[in-house]
Enzyme design. Sequence first.
Site, PDB file in Angstrom:
ATOM      1  N   CYS A  35       6.373  -1.743  25.516  1.00  0.00           N
ATOM      2  CA  CYS A  35       6.666  -0.327  25.821  1.00  0.00           C
ATOM      3  C   CYS A  35       6.497   0.006  27.305  1.00  0.00           C
ATOM      4  O   CYS A  35       7.345   0.666  27.908  1.00  0.00           O
ATOM      5  CB  CYS A  35       5.797   0.573  24.949  1.00  0.00           C
ATOM      6  N   ARG A  42       0.819  -1.221   0.000  1.00  0.00           N
ATOM      7  CA  ARG A  42       0.000   0.000   0.000  1.00  0.00           C
ATOM      8  C   ARG A  42       0.850   1.267   0.000  1.00  0.00           C
ATOM      9  O   ARG A  42       0.391   2.316  -0.409  1.00  0.00           O
ATOM     10  CB  ARG A  42      -0.882   0.047   1.274  1.00  0.00           C
ATOM     11  N   HIS A  86       3.591   6.978  27.349  1.00  0.00           N
ATOM     12  CA  HIS A  86       2.908   6.246  28.415  1.00  0.00           C
ATOM     13  C   HIS A  86       3.416   6.703  29.787  1.00  0.00           C
ATOM     14  O   HIS A  86       4.548   7.159  29.914  1.00  0.00           O
ATOM     15  CB  HIS A  86       3.207   4.742  28.314  1.00  0.00           C
TER      16      HIS A  86
HETATM   17  N1  NAP Z   1       8.336  -2.047  21.787  1.00  0.00           N
HETATM   18  C1  NAP Z   1       7.652  -0.940  21.791  1.00  0.00           C
HETATM   19  O1  NAP Z   1       7.991  -0.014  22.513  1.00  0.00           O
HETATM   20  C2  NAP Z   1       6.501  -0.787  20.877  1.00  0.00           C
HETATM   21  C3  NAP Z   1       5.675   0.322  20.987  1.00  0.00           C
HETATM   22  C4  NAP Z   1       4.628   0.442  20.119  1.00  0.00           C
HETATM   23  C5  NAP Z   1       4.430  -0.543  19.172  1.00  0.00           C
HETATM   24  N2  NAP Z   1       5.253  -1.616  19.115  1.00  0.00           N
HETATM   25  C6  NAP Z   1       5.086  -2.655  18.110  1.00  0.00           C
HETATM   26  O2  NAP Z   1       5.532  -2.145  16.844  1.00  0.00           O
HETATM   27  C7  NAP Z   1       4.707  -2.661  15.824  1.00  0.00           C
HETATM   28  C8  NAP Z   1       4.151  -1.531  14.959  1.00  0.00           C
HETATM   29  O3  NAP Z   1       3.425  -0.618  15.744  1.00  0.00           O
HETATM   30  P1  NAP Z   1       2.953   0.779  15.170  1.00  0.00           P
HETATM   31  O4  NAP Z   1       2.357   1.460  16.338  1.00  0.00           O
HETATM   32  O5  NAP Z   1       4.028   1.466  14.417  1.00  0.00           O
HETATM   33  O6  NAP Z   1       1.783   0.328  14.132  1.00  0.00           O
HETATM   34  P2  NAP Z   1       1.197   1.115  12.883  1.00  0.00           P
HETATM   35  O7  NAP Z   1       1.283   2.581  13.073  1.00  0.00           O
HETATM   36  O8  NAP Z   1      -0.122   0.502  12.620  1.00  0.00           O
HETATM   37  O9  NAP Z   1       2.197   0.738  11.675  1.00  0.00           O
HETATM   38  C9  NAP Z   1       2.287  -0.554  11.154  1.00  0.00           C
HETATM   39  C10 NAP Z   1       3.426  -0.622  10.141  1.00  0.00           C
HETATM   40  O10 NAP Z   1       3.503  -1.975   9.656  1.00  0.00           O
HETATM   41  C11 NAP Z   1       3.398  -1.966   8.238  1.00  0.00           C
HETATM   42  N3  NAP Z   1       2.713  -3.156   7.746  1.00  0.00           N
HETATM   43  C12 NAP Z   1       1.465  -3.572   8.052  1.00  0.00           C
HETATM   44  N4  NAP Z   1       1.165  -4.679   7.344  1.00  0.00           N
HETATM   45  C13 NAP Z   1       2.244  -4.953   6.589  1.00  0.00           C
HETATM   46  C14 NAP Z   1       2.550  -5.960   5.629  1.00  0.00           C
HETATM   47  N5  NAP Z   1       1.677  -6.921   5.305  1.00  0.00           N
HETATM   48  N6  NAP Z   1       3.771  -5.944   5.045  1.00  0.00           N
HETATM   49  C15 NAP Z   1       4.655  -4.977   5.339  1.00  0.00           C
HETATM   50  N7  NAP Z   1       4.429  -3.990   6.234  1.00  0.00           N
HETATM   51  C16 NAP Z   1       3.233  -3.984   6.843  1.00  0.00           C
HETATM   52  C17 NAP Z   1       2.599  -0.725   7.921  1.00  0.00           C
HETATM   53  O11 NAP Z   1       2.794  -0.374   6.569  1.00  0.00           O
HETATM   54  P3  NAP Z   1       1.637   0.370   5.715  1.00  0.00           P
HETATM   55  O12 NAP Z   1       1.671   1.813   6.139  1.00  0.00           O
HETATM   56  O13 NAP Z   1       2.078   0.161   4.317  1.00  0.00           O
HETATM   57  O14 NAP Z   1       0.345  -0.295   6.050  1.00  0.00           O
HETATM   58  C18 NAP Z   1       3.202   0.267   8.920  1.00  0.00           C
HETATM   59  O15 NAP Z   1       4.465   0.717   8.442  1.00  0.00           O
HETATM   60  C19 NAP Z   1       3.665  -3.537  16.536  1.00  0.00           C
HETATM   61  O16 NAP Z   1       4.163  -4.851  16.575  1.00  0.00           O
HETATM   62  C20 NAP Z   1       3.634  -3.010  17.925  1.00  0.00           C
HETATM   63  O17 NAP Z   1       3.244  -3.965  18.867  1.00  0.00           O
HETATM   64  C21 NAP Z   1       6.288  -1.738  19.941  1.00  0.00           C
END
Ligand code: NAP
Length: 277
Positions: free
Chosen positions: A130, A41, A243
């Site tokens: 997080c 996308r 958070h």
């Molecule tokens: N450790 C931490 O501190 C922390 C904090 C927050 C989140 N996380 C983790 O980080 C991850 C992402 O969170 P976020 O908040 O950034 O989510 P988000 O804003 O929804 O972003 C998701 C990302 O994944 C991509 N994506 C989705 N489906 C995909 C596919 N089939 N192939 C390739 N790329 C794909 C999206 O690309 P498109 O834009 O093209 O859809 C977008 O770049 C999650 O696993 C979440 O649990 C970790």
Amino acid sequence: MNRNPHVAVAGATGAVGIEMIKTLEQRNFPVGKLTLLASARSVSRKLKYRGQDLPVQELKKDSFQGIDIAQFSAGGSISKEFAPAAAQAGCVVVDNSSAFRMDPTVPLVVPEINAGDVKKHQGIIANPNCTTAITLMALYPLHSAFFCRRIFASSYQAVSGTGAKAIAELERQVNQIVKGQPVTREVYPHQIAFNVLPHVDAFLPTGYTKEEMKMENEGRKIMHHPTFKASVTCVRVPVYRAHSVAVSAEFERPVTVEAALEVLRRAPGLDVIDNPA
Ligand SMILES: NC(=O)c1ccc[n+]([C@@H]2O[C@H](COP(=O)([O-])OP(=O)(O)OC[C@H]3O[C@@H](n4cnc5c(N)ncnc54)[C@H](OP(=O)(O)O)[C@@H]3O)[C@@H](O)[C@H]2O)c1
């Protein structure tokens, strides 16, 4: 490893991916080349890095040839599907999702606490939940000094933790309410604007949610503390980013407020702000 590594961000267009790109820039990480990956996308999109517009490419199994470090933040199922292929291609994966955190062959690391565990990696290094990461930053120095038996904690988690669509949902709902329009919901099952939702992640048979259990499970692994106990209530609040956690901790050795503050003031990565006035 290459001193100017070729770095990839998988999930580059997401709430976390955008922050990763900014952080590489702000910290002056010696990036030789940056490759941005997301879903099909996003292939027409460009993202800014050091003043340049870099194209977003589609994440594929063969995306990792010649890449030294891949930061994954595209969700757990994407990490499970693509991170092993990236590691196989010789890349070190730093995974932000929950996919590999409890895998005994994958180090789960907060650099200020257990950086040494990185050395045991076999291609994938996991980054904690997080709320767990920020709690342990303050708890671990106190544990080292006084031995923490258990904690009770409540979180105040921003919508950014649910991703870019949740940030947009809060903004949209605030606008709808201000204009007296009906509130629409896409991400959360209930209105998040001007509300709090005591429900983060799925509920387990114990009555805790998966998010609430991460503090105990991931905390044990990161602090090398197998008997650590955490009873946590995770709450989503209508805040865009960052958070907060209120923690009550019980220690084996006696602790005074002064002694705790002294430990926290010396701890790496923390700013102690204790000035109610
Ligand atoms: N450790 C931490 O501190 C922390 C904090 C927050 C989140 N996380 C983790 O980080 C991850 C992402 O969170 P976020 O908040 O950034 O989510 P988000 O804003 O929804 O972003 C998701 C990302 O994944 C991509 N994506 C989705 N489906 C995909 C596919 N089939 N192939 C390739 N790329 C794909 C999206 O690309 P498109 O834009 O093209 O859809 C977008 O770049 C999650 O696993 C979440 O649990 C970790």
